[in-house]
Design an enzyme around this catalytic site. Structure first.
Site, PDB file in Angstrom:
ATOM      1  N   ASN A   1      -6.323   2.683  63.358  1.00 47.69           N
ATOM      2  CA  ASN A   1      -5.138   2.450  62.444  1.00 47.69           C
ATOM      3  C   ASN A   1      -5.205   2.555  61.005  1.00 47.69           C
ATOM      4  OD1 ASN A   1      -3.107   1.653  64.454  1.00 47.69           O
ATOM      5  ND2 ASN A   1      -4.587  -0.173  65.096  1.00 47.69           N
ATOM      6  N   ASN A   2      -6.379   3.169  60.673  1.00 50.75           N
ATOM      7  CA  ASN A   2      -6.779   3.167  59.188  1.00 50.75           C
ATOM      8  C   ASN A   2      -6.471   4.528  58.910  1.00 50.75           C
ATOM      9  OD1 ASN A   2      -8.160   3.577  57.130  1.00 50.75           O
ATOM     10  ND2 ASN A   2      -9.506   1.967  57.404  1.00 50.75           N
TER      11      ASN A   2
ATOM     12  N   ASP B   1     -16.536   3.566  64.076  1.00 47.99           N
ATOM     13  CA  ASP B   1     -16.599   2.009  63.517  1.00 47.99           C
ATOM     14  C   ASP B   1     -17.619   2.296  62.372  1.00 47.99           C
ATOM     15  OD1 ASP B   1     -15.451  -0.482  63.939  1.00 47.99           O
ATOM     16  OD2 ASP B   1     -17.256  -1.224  64.334  1.00 47.99           O
TER      17      ASP B   1
ATOM     18  N   ARG C   1     -19.245   9.398  56.946  1.00 44.95           N
ATOM     19  CA  ARG C   1     -18.410   9.800  57.917  1.00 44.95           C
ATOM     20  C   ARG C   1     -18.419  11.218  57.990  1.00 44.95           C
ATOM     21  NH1 ARG C   1     -14.674   7.120  55.873  1.00 44.95           N
ATOM     22  NH2 ARG C   1     -14.881   5.367  57.603  1.00 44.95           N
TER      23      ARG C   1
ATOM     24  N   HIS D   1      -6.602   5.976  55.738  1.00 45.56           N
ATOM     25  CA  HIS D   1      -7.594   6.610  54.806  1.00 45.56           C
ATOM     26  C   HIS D   1      -8.565   7.213  55.680  1.00 45.56           C
ATOM     27  CE1 HIS D   1      -5.828   4.287  51.532  1.00 45.56           C
ATOM     28  NE2 HIS D   1      -6.119   3.305  52.427  1.00 45.56           N
ATOM     29  N   LYS D   2      -8.909   6.704  56.945  1.00 44.63           N
ATOM     30  CA  LYS D   2     -10.211   7.317  57.933  1.00 44.63           C
ATOM     31  C   LYS D   2      -9.479   8.637  58.222  1.00 44.63           C
ATOM     32  CE  LYS D   2     -12.368   3.479  59.977  1.00 44.63           C
ATOM     33  NZ  LYS D   2     -12.730   2.718  61.264  1.00 44.63           N
TER      34      LYS D   2
ATOM     35  N   TYR E   1     -14.825  -0.441  50.467  1.00 46.00           N
ATOM     36  CA  TYR E   1     -15.720  -0.764  49.203  1.00 46.00           C
ATOM     37  C   TYR E   1     -15.934   0.405  48.487  1.00 46.00           C
ATOM     38  CZ  TYR E   1     -16.403  -4.850  52.375  1.00 46.00           C
ATOM     39  OH  TYR E   1     -16.257  -5.827  53.188  1.00 46.00           O
TER      40      TYR E   1
HETATM   41  P1  ITT Z   1      -9.937   1.026  62.866  1.00 43.40           P
HETATM   42  O1  ITT Z   1     -10.774  -0.012  63.465  1.00 43.40           O
HETATM   43  O2  ITT Z   1      -8.451   0.926  63.223  1.00 43.40           O
HETATM   44  O3  ITT Z   1     -10.403   2.386  62.705  1.00 43.40           O
HETATM   45  P2  ITT Z   1     -10.638  -0.394  60.562  1.00 43.40           P
HETATM   46  O4  ITT Z   1     -10.460  -0.390  59.060  1.00 43.40           O
HETATM   47  O5  ITT Z   1     -10.618  -1.993  61.231  1.00 43.40           O
HETATM   48  O6  ITT Z   1      -9.897   0.514  60.857  1.00 43.40           O
HETATM   49  P3  ITT Z   1     -13.539  -0.664  60.852  1.00 43.40           P
HETATM   50  O7  ITT Z   1     -13.556  -1.736  61.860  1.00 43.40           O
HETATM   51  O8  ITT Z   1     -14.475   0.365  60.890  1.00 43.40           O
HETATM   52  O9  ITT Z   1     -12.092   0.007  60.440  1.00 43.40           O
HETATM   53  O10 ITT Z   1     -13.875  -1.269  59.246  1.00 43.40           O
HETATM   54  C1  ITT Z   1     -14.514  -0.853  58.413  1.00 43.40           C
HETATM   55  C2  ITT Z   1     -14.341  -1.323  57.229  1.00 43.40           C
HETATM   56  O11 ITT Z   1     -15.480  -0.914  56.209  1.00 43.40           O
HETATM   57  C3  ITT Z   1     -12.990  -0.766  56.570  1.00 43.40           C
HETATM   58  O12 ITT Z   1     -11.813  -1.505  56.703  1.00 43.40           O
HETATM   59  C4  ITT Z   1     -13.378  -0.736  55.256  1.00 43.40           C
HETATM   60  O13 ITT Z   1     -13.452  -1.907  54.533  1.00 43.40           O
HETATM   61  C5  ITT Z   1     -14.990  -0.310  55.036  1.00 43.40           C
HETATM   62  N1  ITT Z   1     -15.287   1.048  55.126  1.00 43.40           N
HETATM   63  C6  ITT Z   1     -15.421   1.765  56.295  1.00 43.40           C
HETATM   64  N2  ITT Z   1     -15.571   3.004  55.747  1.00 43.40           N
HETATM   65  C7  ITT Z   1     -15.722   3.026  54.577  1.00 43.40           C
HETATM   66  C8  ITT Z   1     -15.792   4.018  53.520  1.00 43.40           C
HETATM   67  O14 ITT Z   1     -15.875   5.164  53.752  1.00 43.40           O
HETATM   68  N3  ITT Z   1     -15.425   3.637  52.294  1.00 43.40           N
HETATM   69  C9  ITT Z   1     -15.335   2.338  51.851  1.00 43.40           C
HETATM   70  N4  ITT Z   1     -15.035   1.340  52.734  1.00 43.40           N
HETATM   71  C10 ITT Z   1     -15.254   1.726  53.975  1.00 43.40           C
END
Ligand code: ITT
Length: 193
Positions: free
Chosen positions: A9-10, A69, A178, A12-13, A151
């Site tokens: 649900n992210n 994750d 990533r 940005h990812k 972050y």
């Molecule tokens: P999904 O589980 O729905 O994919 P989420 O945001 O909950 O989305 P995560 O559980 O993987 O994703 O949480 C990872 C967190 O770590 C994310 O919310 C950011 O705060 C941080 N994070 C992950 N990748 C990052 C990146 O490339 N740059 C900066 N912060 C990042």
């Protein structure tokens, strides 16, 4: 083009992953697939949480899918925030709140070494495969830059003197955790085709 559901649900990812996969697949987010659930991430490792997300969506759709994750691991904090990266300052914490807590915990700590790690769980034809990517760097003394998410305003990748948020998606896409995990998944796709 082959469809692949991205169990996240992210937004940005999803944006970064579409750029990294270079139109190899038609990436469908959960929202675009009409799936409105927040998949729990109850486990102690990135691997288990990634599996939980992809398996949940595979069971629901029976379609090829992948999840990832990710977490920020800070050496002087024994790997924190790690699996708790998204909710470091509390269940519904904003990125600003998480960043503020991290800076507070690192007050007076001179070892700023940290790494971002991404674990991808891919389910194709009912079989799961995992891919991993790590990006080493350090934690800045204060947030800088407007790009990226999470972050990124605090993370300075090794070999640079600016944060991911200052460097922007062009540089991040070349060197990030990533990017490395997706490159490894791409190698797998190449072997299959
Ligand atoms: P999904 O589980 O729905 O994919 P989420 O945001 O909950 O989305 P995560 O559980 O993987 O994703 O949480 C990872 C967190 O770590 C994310 O919310 C950011 O705060 C941080 N994070 C992950 N990748 C990052 C990146 O490339 N740059 C900066 N912060 C990042």
């Amino acid at each position: 083009m082959k469809q692949l559901i991205f169990a996240s649900n992210n937004a940005h990812k999803a944006h970064e992953i579409r750029a990294l996969l270079n139109n190899r697949f038609d990436i469908i987010t959960l929202k675009e697939a009409g799936i409105f659930i927040d998949i729990p991430e109850p486990h102690a490792t990135l691997e288990e949480n990634a599996s939980e997300k992809s398996l949940t969506i595979y069971k629901l759709t029976n379609k090829d899918c992948f999840s990832e994750d990710s977490g920020l691991e800070v050496e002087a904090l024994a790997g924190e925030p790690g699996v708790k990266s998204a909710r470091y300052a509390g269940e519904k914490a904003s990125a600003e709140e998480n960043n503020a807590l991290l800076l507070k915990k690192m007050e007076n700590i001179s070892n700023r070494n940290a790494q971002f790690k991404t674990v991808i769980s891919l389910i194709m034809d009912g079989k799961e495969m995992m891919f991993e990517g790590v990006c080493e760097g350090s934690i800045a003394l204060q947030p800088s830059g407007n790009g990226g998410f999470g972050y990124d305003p605090l993370f300075i990748p090794k070999g640079y003197d600016k944060t991911f948020a200052e460097l922007g998606i062009e540089v991040k896409s070349l060197i990030s955790h990533r990017k490395k995990a997706i490159a490894s998944m791409n190698q797998f796709f190449k072997k299959c085709s």
